[in-house]
Design an enzyme around this catalytic site. Sequence first.
Site, mmCIF file in Angstrom:
data_model
loop_
_atom_site.group_PDB
_atom_site.id
_atom_site.type_symbol
_atom_site.label_atom_id
_atom_site.label_comp_id
_atom_site.label_asym_id
_atom_site.label_seq_id
_atom_site.Cartn_x
_atom_site.Cartn_y
_atom_site.Cartn_z
ATOM 1 N N ASP A 92 0.865 -1.180 0.000
ATOM 2 C CA ASP A 92 0.000 0.000 0.000
ATOM 3 C C ASP A 92 0.906 1.236 0.000
ATOM 4 O O ASP A 92 2.056 1.197 0.440
ATOM 5 C CB ASP A 92 -0.964 -0.008 1.192
ATOM 6 C CG ASP A 92 -2.156 0.938 0.959
ATOM 7 O OD1 ASP A 92 -2.205 1.599 -0.093
ATOM 8 O OD2 ASP A 92 -3.035 1.010 1.845
ATOM 9 N N ASP A 267 -7.699 -7.373 1.234
ATOM 10 C CA ASP A 267 -6.708 -7.488 2.307
ATOM 11 C C ASP A 267 -7.385 -6.981 3.569
ATOM 12 O O ASP A 267 -8.277 -6.130 3.500
ATOM 13 C CB ASP A 267 -5.476 -6.603 2.040
ATOM 14 C CG ASP A 267 -5.753 -5.157 2.402
ATOM 15 O OD1 ASP A 267 -6.411 -4.472 1.610
ATOM 16 O OD2 ASP A 267 -5.363 -4.726 3.510
HETATM 17 N N1 GUN Z 1 -6.678 0.710 2.811
HETATM 18 C C1 GUN Z 1 -7.989 0.700 3.112
HETATM 19 N N2 GUN Z 1 -8.636 1.673 2.448
HETATM 20 C C2 GUN Z 1 -7.707 2.322 1.711
HETATM 21 C C3 GUN Z 1 -7.771 3.447 0.812
HETATM 22 O O1 GUN Z 1 -8.818 4.042 0.547
HETATM 23 N N3 GUN Z 1 -6.581 3.831 0.249
HETATM 24 C C4 GUN Z 1 -5.402 3.188 0.510
HETATM 25 N N4 GUN Z 1 -4.285 3.616 -0.084
HETATM 26 N N5 GUN Z 1 -5.330 2.145 1.351
HETATM 27 C C5 GUN Z 1 -6.468 1.721 1.933
#
Ligand code: GUN
Length: 371
Positions: A92, A267
């Site tokens: 992420d 996830d």
């Molecule tokens: N993890 C859970 N929701 C999000 C989101 O909206 N953006 C990002 N980058 N990670 C997440």
Amino acid sequence: MAAFPFEIKAVEGKARTGVLKTPRGDIRTPAFMPVGTAATVKAMTVDQVKATGADIILGNTYHLMLRPSAERVARLGGLHKFMRWDKPILTDSGGFQVMSLSGISKLTEEAVTFSSHVDGSKHVLTPERSIEIQADLLGSDIVMQLDECVAWPAEEARARKGMELSARWARRSKDAFGTRDTQALFGIQQGSTFEALRRESSDRLREIGFDGYAIGGLAVGEGHEAMCEVLDYAPGLLPEDRPRYLMGVGKPIDLVEAVARGVDMFDCVLPTRSGRHGQAWTWDGPINLKNAKYAEDESPLDPDSDCPASRDYSKAYLRHLFKAEEILGQVLLSWHNIAFFQALTAAMRAAIAEGRFERFRREFRARHLSQ
Ligand code: GUN
């Protein structure tokens, strides 16, 4: 041409099952990605994670850039080598974690500025730096664009602002990433609970062109029903021939309902986090092993599972471990829960492939929600 071929093998209604092919191995979809935030799926070895059937895990830019630092991971050979996981890793981008974990953060057109939850030090994350950390330093297989996830509930004007910034950052992320053969870049749809905003977000992402598309900004407090209402239309706004990833979701029932609406990847920290707190997820719903009713219950969590944690230990023993605050309790329940989430996605894949997903969904709901 997208970096990774995505072969959809069967479709039933909006549900799909397929394979995303990467140089580090196939990702069978629907896929659940265990969260390995700080280069570890908490309380589990990578061999245990692999044995549950996980094809891919998730890592976090935010945590790794602060500790041990992206440069150090790079010097040590990249994230795969560092943590001994040789299958795909999705990372992420950091924005979401900055919002939820860090100190005062300043958000401008250029960047997000925040102070570390570890030592208070100040850091700046731009879309370009997030790509550099993920793709070049950590060596992630699936890289996420930097985005802004607007808190729920949001006024439409505020949700629009976040969606538009995310769309501009999508463009910058793509320019920084370029085109690569061995790594993929996913865009993130935003727009809160507003259909028109999610449509515009999707159109802008499609115009840029990504290897896959995430649905962000959900599971932020709106609840299962409101999330399902967004999922009634949100996946269909994204390209049909690329994987769709619902970020940060969720409970088993969320996964089943999202797959029914066309989502391919998930996830969530839920299986490991709730496992560390004594909660086990089963076909019959969640149970709390600290409950006195398990004190002399000799049955395992799942006699039919091939996961040792699910099959070989009695509920009475697991309860004892939690009551005595023994660390093995956290290990076994994390392992069981990850195995259950993998069994659930495997069951959905098989049901879609055999054209019986609707029945599976009905029976799953009846059994899992019966308590
Ligand atoms: N993890 C859970 N929701 C999000 C989101 O909206 N953006 C990002 N980058 N990670 C997440």
